[in-house]
Design a protein around this motif. Structure first.
Motif, PDB file in Angstrom:
ATOM      1  N   ALA A 102      -0.567   0.490  12.749  1.00 52.11           N
ATOM      2  CA  ALA A 102      -1.501  -0.346  12.039  1.00 52.11           C
ATOM      3  C   ALA A 102      -2.127   1.269  11.119  1.00 52.11           C
ATOM      4  CB  ALA A 102      -2.315  -0.547  13.392  1.00 52.11           C
ATOM      5  N   TYR A 103      -2.795   0.496   9.479  1.00 53.01           N
ATOM      6  CA  TYR A 103      -3.502   1.472   8.813  1.00 53.01           C
ATOM      7  C   TYR A 103      -4.295   1.075   8.783  1.00 53.01           C
ATOM      8  CZ  TYR A 103       1.339   2.681   7.898  1.00 53.01           C
ATOM      9  OH  TYR A 103       2.437   3.350   7.920  1.00 53.01           O
ATOM     10  N   GLY A 104      -5.478   1.861   8.405  1.00 55.59           N
ATOM     11  CA  GLY A 104      -7.063   1.756   8.108  1.00 55.59           C
ATOM     12  C   GLY A 104      -6.690   1.290   6.031  1.00 55.59           C
ATOM     13  N   GLU A 105      -8.232   1.541   6.382  1.00 57.32           N
ATOM     14  CA  GLU A 105      -8.544   0.481   4.160  1.00 57.32           C
ATOM     15  C   GLU A 105      -8.572   2.001   3.374  1.00 57.32           C
ATOM     16  OE1 GLU A 105     -11.893   0.349   1.475  1.00 57.32           O
ATOM     17  OE2 GLU A 105     -12.341   0.603   3.437  1.00 57.32           O
ATOM     18  N   VAL A 106      -7.181   1.644   2.008  1.00 55.95           N
ATOM     19  CA  VAL A 106      -6.461   2.656   1.831  1.00 55.95           C
ATOM     20  C   VAL A 106      -8.139   2.907   0.281  1.00 55.95           C
ATOM     21  CG1 VAL A 106      -5.424   3.537  -0.767  1.00 55.95           C
ATOM     22  CG2 VAL A 106      -4.199   1.392   0.601  1.00 55.95           C
ATOM     23  N   LYS A 107      -8.100   4.160   0.407  1.00 51.33           N
ATOM     24  CA  LYS A 107      -9.319   5.306  -0.689  1.00 51.33           C
ATOM     25  C   LYS A 107      -8.762   5.636  -1.604  1.00 51.33           C
ATOM     26  CE  LYS A 107     -13.033   4.504   3.260  1.00 51.33           C
ATOM     27  NZ  LYS A 107     -14.148   5.285   3.724  1.00 51.33           N
ATOM     28  N   SER A 108      -8.830   7.103  -2.160  1.00 51.45           N
ATOM     29  CA  SER A 108      -9.499   7.971  -3.068  1.00 51.45           C
ATOM     30  C   SER A 108      -9.708   9.015  -3.156  1.00 51.45           C
ATOM     31  CB  SER A 108      -7.988   7.088  -5.195  1.00 51.45           C
ATOM     32  OG  SER A 108      -9.563   6.555  -5.372  1.00 51.45           O
ATOM     33  N   PHE A 109      -9.562   9.739  -3.403  1.00 53.73           N
ATOM     34  CA  PHE A 109     -10.094  11.026  -4.362  1.00 53.73           C
ATOM     35  C   PHE A 109      -9.271  11.819  -5.685  1.00 53.73           C
ATOM     36  CE2 PHE A 109      -7.794  12.448  -0.953  1.00 53.73           C
ATOM     37  CZ  PHE A 109      -7.353  13.977  -1.573  1.00 53.73           C
TER      38      PHE A 109
END
Length: 608
Positions: free
Chosen positions: A412-419
């Motif tokens: 399972a995966y969490g929310e995609v975020k970026s930097f």
């Protein structure tokens, strides 16, 4: 009267002879030459980039790829040569070469390699050339030792090239004669390619070096496909192996609950898709299955899937229809401590879905939906919060990341975020002097100008090795370090002219640092404001520095100006004569040679 005529005749003859002689041109001085081949005494192979010095003139040249050297336009007289090269014993050739006229005299010589001064040992004290990390997922650390097998101190520095080699417990230092130094090395298996991986690390010393080959294996991926041809009492299971790996077995596990380890079937050979036909199944029953392969004694699993014997085809569910377990629930954490090549984040497993979370971590990519097939960390197991160190990033680049957690039902995966990583500043000033960062493994910054120069193409000032002032005459009789036992002078303001003149963290480069510059840069000849210079361009980040062809000074003469590059390192050449140091001396930008310390060379400072 006859007597007078006779006297006049004699006088005329004398005048004629005088005039004839006075009209003859001055004789042209004929100049000779010396040439030859330098070979390895043990192998007979030509030795390239050996430093050949002509005595007594002091002229030097480097051998070519064929081992050939040559000195041209030599006046009549007696000459001899000396030859020096890193990892070889200095040769002082006693043979006297006599030049008489325009003849070309050949003198071939052999030089002998110094016995290995550095040994690489395993935990049992045996010499090794290969260090194998195997394929176990959590086996990331090995240890080896380096041994100083010489009668003099050694300074060492360790260089790596592969991104999956993370760190050394000690990557530079000094060792006394007979000393053994343990080195712990760690790797990051998430950066390995599937299958066998190999790289070399180089241990450079002030008198030769060694290479150690590192090997590691990353287990390949096996995937489970949807079941096909599902009937009331049969189905066809599908799986796939997606790389060329020497597995020992492959097949499926299946059963009527999500714990499918109780029924095993072996299926086929080779890579790509494989299948197995199940028969004699119960009608209206849900069956769970997953593909597997055996690799180096370990079981590598595919995804868990299911089908129901109701006469229809199986599908790919978001979650298995198991009333007791489901996929985990995981939350992606925020990111911080962003640098040019790393960042810190993490996640939290808030529910295990009724089945143990066997692995959790963070995955990232420059693509918008990273998965565990992208770069990832492994940060333990179970529920709760965890932190993840993201490393090996490129500067000024946007990355997408998300947390993940895996149990028997899948990932399972969490929310995609970026930097976005910080941008590297490749230029700057230290104490008023400019530098360029070439992206070298050591992180060393190279000055844009020589000591005493106002622009990159200018030669600047000339110094004898270990001296702080220029002079009008460069000879052994006024050299303060000639035949003096010396250690490396880098950063010592009493001997290092870069530190003495420029201050702060500026210093002369060590021999291994000069070799690093040559190894990680390409070079080309260019003209700048009428000066012939070498432009060195980094193979890593494309930045460049200029090295003028400054020549060198002996006695009160300036040799090979606008012709050869001559730069001192801070490292003395260890020999019984104590009269040489490592430096860049010759055509092109090859490895360092060992000129005599009294010679006047230029200085190109560096800073950590």
């Amino acid at each position: 009267m006859k007597r007078i005529i006779s006297l006049l005749s004699v006088l005329l003859i004398f005048i004629s002879i005088f005039n004839l002689n006075s009209c003859k041109p001055d004789p042209i001085e004929e100049l000779g030459s010396i040439y030859g081949i330098v070979t390895d005494k043990a192998t007979g192979e030509p030795v390239k980039n050996a430093n050949v010095q002509l005595r007594p003139s002091g002229e030097t040249t480097l051998t070519g790829t064929d081992g050939r050297y040559e000195f041209l336009e030599l006046k009549d007289g007696e000459y001899s040569i000396t030859v020096s090269k890193t990892e070889y014993t200095d040769l002082v050739d006693d043979y006297v070469i006599t030049i008489d006229g325009s003849k070309a005299i050949r003198r071939d010589v052999q030089i002998e390699k110094i016995p290995a001064l550095l040994k690489i040992l395993d935990s049992n004290g045996n010499e090794i050339e290969v260090l194998d990390f195997g394929s176990m997922q959590d086996d990331n650390i090995r240890m080896f030792s380096i041994f100083n097998n010489s009668t003099m101190p050694l300074q060492y520095q360790i260089y790596k090239s592969a991104a999956w080699v993370v760190s050394f417990s000690s990557d530079e230092g000094s060792m006394n004669p007979g000393e053994t130094r343990p080195i712990v090395i760690s790797i990051d298996r998430t950066k390995l390619s599937f299958g066998d991986n190999a790289t070399t690390i180089t241990i450079v010393t002030n008198n030769g070096g060694k290479q150690l080959t590192l090997k590691a294996n990353k287990a390949g991926d096996v995937s489970t496909k949807d079941a096909i041809n599902v009937t009331t009492n049969s189905a066809t299971l599908l799986g796939s192996i997606n790389n060329q790996l020497a597995y020992s077995e492959k097949g499926f596990y299946y059963g009527t609950d999500s714990n499918v380890s109780n029924k095993k079937i072996v299926s086929g050979n080779g890579i790509g898709e494989f299948s197995y036909n199940l028969t004699d199944l119960q009608e209206g029953k849900t069956y769970y299955f997953k593909a597997y392969m055996m690799l180096d004694g370990e079981t590598v699993w595919g995804e868990l899937r299911y089908f129901t014997t109701n006469g229809g085809n199986g599908g790919e569910p978001d979650e298995p229809e198991n009333p007791e377990t489901s996929l985990p629930t995981v939350i992606t954490g925020s990111v911080g401590d962003i640098t040019t090549d790393s960042a810190l984040s993490g996640g939290e497993v808030t529910s295990d879905g009724g089945a143990a979370v066997t692995v959790r971590g963070l995955c990232w990519s420059t693509a918008q939906n990273p998965s565990i097939n992208s770069k990832k960390t492994v940060d333990g197991s179970g529920t709760g919060s965890y932190s993840s160190q993201i490393t090996g990033l490129s500067s000024n680049t946007t990355y997408y990341y998300r947390a993940y957690a895996t149990n028997i039902n899948g990932t399972a995966y969490g929310e995609v975020k970026s930097f976005t990583t910080e941008e590297i500043s490749l230029t700057g000033e230290i104490n008023g002097y400019e530098y360029i960062d070439l992206g070298l493994p050591s992180g060393l910054k190279w000055a844009t100008c020589n000591v005493g120069a106002s622009s990159p193409e200018m030669s600047g000032e000339y110094y004898a090795w270990g001296e702080l002032e220029t002079k009008d005459y460069y000879g052994t009789d006024n050299s303060s370090t000639h035949e003096v036992v010396m250690e490396d002078i880098s950063g010592d303001p009493n001997y290092d002219v870069a530190r003495a003149k420029w201050g702060s963290t500026w210093r002369m480069p060590k021999v291994n640092e000069m070799n690093e510059l040559m190894n990680y840069c390409t070079y080309e000849e260019v003209d700048i404001n009428g000066r012939k210079v070498y432009k060195l361009t980094s193979k890593i980040n494309g930045c460049s520095i200029i090295l003028p062809r400054a020549g060198y000074k002996i006695s009160n003469y300036h040799h090979y100006y606008n012709n050869t590059t001559c730069y001192w390192s801070s490292t003395p050449y260890q020999s019984s004569l104590n009269n040489r140091a490592y430096g860049k001396d010759g055509y092109g930008c090859g490895s360092c040679s060992t000129p005599e310390r009294y010679m006047g060379f230029t200085i190109r400072p560096v800073s950590d």
